[in-house]
Structures are given as structure tokens and as C-alpha cells.
Motif scaffolding. Structure first.
Motif, mmCIF file in Angstrom:
data_model
loop_
_atom_site.group_PDB
_atom_site.id
_atom_site.type_symbol
_atom_site.label_atom_id
_atom_site.label_comp_id
_atom_site.label_asym_id
_atom_site.label_seq_id
_atom_site.Cartn_x
_atom_site.Cartn_y
_atom_site.Cartn_z
ATOM 1 N N PRO A 166 0.801 -1.239 0.000
ATOM 2 C CA PRO A 166 0.000 0.000 0.000
ATOM 3 C C PRO A 166 0.823 1.273 0.000
ATOM 4 N N LYS A 167 1.902 1.316 0.781
ATOM 5 C CA LYS A 167 2.670 2.559 0.864
ATOM 6 C C LYS A 167 3.475 2.835 -0.396
ATOM 7 N N PHE A 168 3.527 1.885 -1.319
ATOM 8 C CA PHE A 168 4.192 2.109 -2.599
ATOM 9 C C PHE A 168 3.197 2.359 -3.731
ATOM 10 N N VAL A 169 1.924 2.073 -3.512
ATOM 11 C CA VAL A 169 0.970 2.179 -4.621
ATOM 12 C C VAL A 169 -0.064 3.273 -4.440
ATOM 13 N N LEU A 170 -0.257 3.754 -3.211
ATOM 14 C CA LEU A 170 -1.290 4.767 -2.943
ATOM 15 C C LEU A 170 -0.621 6.015 -2.403
ATOM 16 N N GLN A 171 -0.730 7.123 -3.124
ATOM 17 C CA GLN A 171 -0.056 8.354 -2.724
ATOM 18 C C GLN A 171 -0.462 8.788 -1.322
ATOM 19 N N GLU A 172 -1.752 8.656 -1.008
ATOM 20 C CA GLU A 172 -2.223 9.097 0.310
ATOM 21 C C GLU A 172 -1.619 8.285 1.448
ATOM 22 N N ALA A 173 -1.146 7.085 1.130
ATOM 23 C CA ALA A 173 -0.580 6.220 2.168
ATOM 24 C C ALA A 173 0.859 6.565 2.507
ATOM 25 N N VAL A 174 1.523 7.351 1.656
ATOM 26 C CA VAL A 174 2.944 7.622 1.864
ATOM 27 C C VAL A 174 3.174 8.359 3.181
ATOM 28 N N GLU A 175 2.461 9.479 3.403
ATOM 29 C CA GLU A 175 2.664 10.248 4.625
ATOM 30 C C GLU A 175 2.169 9.493 5.849
ATOM 31 N N TRP A 176 1.055 8.778 5.692
ATOM 32 C CA TRP A 176 0.541 7.980 6.808
ATOM 33 C C TRP A 176 1.587 6.961 7.246
ATOM 34 N N THR A 177 2.226 6.319 6.270
ATOM 35 C CA THR A 177 3.209 5.288 6.584
ATOM 36 C C THR A 177 4.422 5.875 7.284
ATOM 37 N N LYS A 178 4.868 7.049 6.851
ATOM 38 C CA LYS A 178 6.006 7.691 7.517
ATOM 39 C C LYS A 178 5.705 7.897 8.998
ATOM 40 N N ALA A 179 4.498 8.353 9.293
ATOM 41 C CA ALA A 179 4.132 8.602 10.690
ATOM 42 C C ALA A 179 4.003 7.299 11.469
ATOM 43 N N ALA A 180 3.456 6.263 10.835
ATOM 44 C CA ALA A 180 3.316 4.975 11.515
ATOM 45 C C ALA A 180 4.684 4.358 11.802
ATOM 46 N N GLU A 181 5.605 4.487 10.851
ATOM 47 C CA GLU A 181 6.948 3.945 11.070
ATOM 48 C C GLU A 181 7.666 4.686 12.189
ATOM 49 N N GLU A 182 7.405 5.977 12.310
ATOM 50 C CA GLU A 182 8.008 6.731 13.405
ATOM 51 C C GLU A 182 7.460 6.245 14.751
ATOM 52 N N ALA A 183 6.198 5.859 14.787
ATOM 53 C CA ALA A 183 5.626 5.311 16.018
ATOM 54 C C ALA A 183 6.323 4.011 16.412
ATOM 55 N N LEU A 184 6.693 3.218 15.426
ATOM 56 C CA LEU A 184 7.439 1.989 15.710
ATOM 57 C C LEU A 184 8.842 2.311 16.231
ATOM 58 N N ARG A 185 9.505 3.250 15.581
ATOM 59 C CA ARG A 185 10.868 3.606 16.012
ATOM 60 C C ARG A 185 10.875 4.132 17.440
ATOM 61 N N GLU A 186 9.870 4.908 17.792
ATOM 62 C CA GLU A 186 9.807 5.468 19.146
ATOM 63 C C GLU A 186 9.738 4.378 20.208
#
Length: 400
Positions: A251-271
Motif C-alpha cells: 500500500p505505501k508504494f501504490v497509494l499516494q495518500e498512504a505515503v505520509e501515513w506510513t512515515k508517521a506509523a513507522e516513526e511510532a514503531l521507532r519510538e
């Protein structure tokens, strides 16, 4: 959503021209979940509660061939990366030995066709990331001898001889040793996989290669502007090269709207000290909690079909394929939940007017052809070239 009649027509098409998928991360999932203990995760049984893949769903999805990724983390370096890759290779060989009536090792295009003729799923191996060879062409040849038939030049991080799409530029494409890696892969008959690499690396590899290349799991950057996708100028170069770009479902490679959402979700994992690419229960729980608070944009079958429409327009129908990336991602598009879902995509494309002939190229014939063509190039090169004994120190010198 496509109707039932289109799905049934898709199933009939796949019975004749099954999917040869470019990328599935089942071996890594088995490593993480059960430490390769295949008794604890028998894919002859329903594994839908914890995996995207099992044998029954591969059959339901019309899969006739699969490149099993022998991926290891980019953080693994040196001998650790090599050893972990060998463990991944061993897992695939053990799977094939455990299910001989369902899976068959395929090292050549002819063996892919033979597996299909015998009613088995042709099982090929692809190494995901040049860190797996530890800058050693002899190690590269060793992987080939074990059945590895493509290598993705990088994963998410640069290697000393090639730039990744998701790291800071260092080599500005391929170094001299990187070119030698590509040429040695050509000589052996190992496909050069340009998923994950920077556009500069893609272009350098296309200039260096003597054989067709593949993108084992990448979609269109014009449709979704993510660095993991393929720019149009590179897609347009595939006909001259003979290669194949295999659209992915991530999804984060095929849907433009998912790109920013994914960045924020990945930051939640890193935290929380978790791998942003992790699929562990802990990572899934964090992602589920994040999603509950921040509903994610939803990719669908139609989203993936949009990429394939564009890729067909730019590269031509002879130069596209499918690389789902199942068991390598936490989320999948609606309607493409697991390996049983390929008929939904084919039905969508049928509804869009794709011919059965073109769909047969997409699912099977293009991937088989690129294997055959790479083998033919290798036979010619082996008449005049010996195995390269070059080292990165010799070719890149002070850059190292």
C-alpha cells in the motif's frame, strides 16, 4: 469491486497461465515466527491467522511459480549477512523437500515449465540485497550454485558499490565494482533485480548489463511518488533491454495518500524501539493501535490496476509482471489480502479491457521469457569470459 463472473473468468485464465510472482518473503516470516521450525508452521495447513502464504491459498490464487525471497536485514553486514542468507536459502530448500508433491525447485526457465507441467509450483530463489555477498564475487557465484536466480542490488541501505532508493546518495549509482557485479551476474545467468535501488543505480545498471533486468516488486513512480517505484524514463528503457517490471501490492508504494501515513506509523514503531519494517506481533500491535487512532488510507485492487495500466502504457505489455511482496508487509490492499487474491486483480484488469493474451504475458510468459533470455546471454558469455576474480579494492580503490 469486480463481479463474480469476472473472477471466475480470471480463475480459468490462471488455470492456463498461472502467476509467476517475483517476490514473496515467506522464508523471513518463518525465520522470525518459528525459527525455521517447519513443524510449528506447516504450510500444508491453514496459516491465514499468521501468514499471507500457505499451499492451499497458493493454489486458490492460481500461483504456478514463485520467487522466494532469501532476504536478510540490511543491518546484517559482512559474514553475518552471508550466513543469514545461507540460512534463508536452506529454509527454501527444506520447504521444497518437505512438500515434494506441491513445490519443485526451478533453476532454469525449462525447469519452471516442467514444474508447471507436473502440477507443482515452480520454486525459484531471489536474494534481496547486495549486502548478502559481502563484496565477494565468489560468494555471488556460490549463491548461484545454490539456486539463487536473481539478486536485488541493494535493499533499503546502500552497499559499498551501489546506491539504494531509500538511503543518501554515495556512489551516485554503481561504482566500478558495481558494474563488475552486474557483468558477472550476466555471465552466470543470474537476473539483475533493480527493485530497491536508486534511479541512478537503475540507469547505470541498464547501461552496464548485457542481459534483461527485472524489478521483482516495484510499481510506477508516476502514479505514486515513492522512491521505491520506477520512473517513467526507466520503464521506457525496458523494451530495448528486454526486461520486466513486476508491480507490487505494498500500500505505501501504490497509494499516494498512504505515503505520509506510513512515515508517521513507522516513526511510532521507532519510538518504541521496533523495526519500522517489522512484522512481529509487537510491531503489528503498535501498528494496529496507531491505525485505530489514525485510520489509514485504503489501497484497493483498483489502485494496483492503475499502476499496471500505466506501466503497460509506458513499457509495453511484454515488459510487465507481478511481484506481490506477500509476507514482507504488515498491510495489503483491500481485495489483495493474501496469495489467494490474484484472481481479483486479473478480474479487475479483465473488466478494464485487458485481453486474455495480454494477461497471460503479465502473469506467466514475460517472466519465463526473461529467464530464458538471461540464460541465452550467459551461454554466449561463458564461451569467451572466465569467472571474474576482481575485488572491490582493485576496482574502487581509495573510494573504499
Amino acid at each position: 469491486m469486480t463481479d463474480a463472473a469476472a473472477v471466475e473468468r480470471a480463475r480459468a485464465l490462471l488455470a492456463e497461465n498461472p502467476v509467476l510472482d517475483g517476490h514473496n518473503d515467506l522464508p523471513w516470516a518463518l525465520r522470525e515466527k518459528v525459527g525455521y521450525d517447519l513443524e510449528r508452521c506447516d504450510i500444508a495447513q491453514d496459516q491465514s491467522a499468521r501468514l499471507h502464504t500457505d499451499l492451499a491459498r497458493l493454489r486458490a490464487g492460481g500461483v504456478g511459480g514463485q520467487f522466494w525471497s532469501v532476504y536478510v536485514k540490511a543491518e546484517y553486514q559482512g559474514d553475518k549477512a552471508v550466513s543469514a542468507t545461507l540460512e534463508q536459502v536452506d529454509c527454501v530448500h527444506n520447504l521444497i523437500a518437505r512438500y515434494p508433491d506441491e513445490l519443485q525447485l526451478a533453476r532454469t526457465a525449462d525447469e519452471v515449465e516442467a514444474a508447471r507441467a507436473s502440477g507443482r509450483i515452480a520454486s525459484l530463489l531471489g536474494a534481496e540485497g547486495g549486502h548478502s555477498i559481502n563484496c565477494s564475487l565468489a560468494t555471488l557465484r556460490g549463491l548461484y550454485q545454490l539456486g539463487v536466480r536473481y539478486m536485488t542490488l541493494t535493499h533499503n541501505d546502500n552497499v559499498p558499490w551501489a546506491d539504494s532508493a531509500t538511503d543518501e546518495p554515495a556512489a551516485n549509482g554503481l561504482t566500478a565494482f558495481g558494474v563488475e557485479v552486474v557483468r558477472e551476474m550476466n555471465r552466470m545467468g543470474m537476473l539483475v533485480d533493480l527493485s530497491h535501488v536508486a534511479p541512478s543505480t537503475m540507469r547505470d545498471a541498464l547501461r552496464a548489463t548485457r542481459a534483461p533486468v527485472i524489478f521483482s516488486h516495484s510499481s510506477s513512480r508516476a502514479i505514486c511518488d515513492h522512491p521505491r517505484n520506477i520512473p517513467d524514463d526507466v520503464l521506457a528503457a525496458l523494451p530495448a533491454n528486454g526486461g520486466v517490471a513486476m508491480a507490487t501490492f505494498v500500500p505505501k508504494f501504490v497509494l499516494q495518500e498512504a505515503v505520509e501515513w506510513t512515515k508517521a506509523a513507522e516513526e511510532a514503531l521507532r519510538e518504541r524501539g521496533l523495526d519500522p519494517l517489522g512484522t512481529s506481533p509487537e510491531a503489528k500491535a503498535v501498528l494496529q493501535a496507531y491505525e485505530k487512532a489514525n485510520p489509514k488510507p485504503t489501497a484497493t485492487v483498483a489502485t494496483v490496476a492503475d499502476h499496471l495500466d500505466h506501466m503497460r502504457e509506458v513499457a509495453g505489455v511484454d515488459h510487465i509482471g507481478i511481484g506481490g511482496d506477500y509476507d514482507g508487509v504488515a498491510f495489503t490492499p483491500e481485495g489483495l489480502e493474501d496469495v489467494a487474491s490474484y484472481p481479483n486483480l486479473i478480474a479487475e484488469l479483465l473488466d478494464r479491457g485487458w485481453s486474455e493474451t495480454d494477461l497471460a504475458k503479465l502473469t506467466w510468459h514475460n517472466a519465463v521469457r526473461v529467464l530464458k533470455d538471461a540464460e541465452a546471454v550467459a551461454r554466449d558469455l561463458q564461451r569467451t569470459e572466465s569467472p571474474s576474480i576482481a575485488t572491490i579494492e582493485q576496482l574502487d580503490g581509495a573510494a573504499q
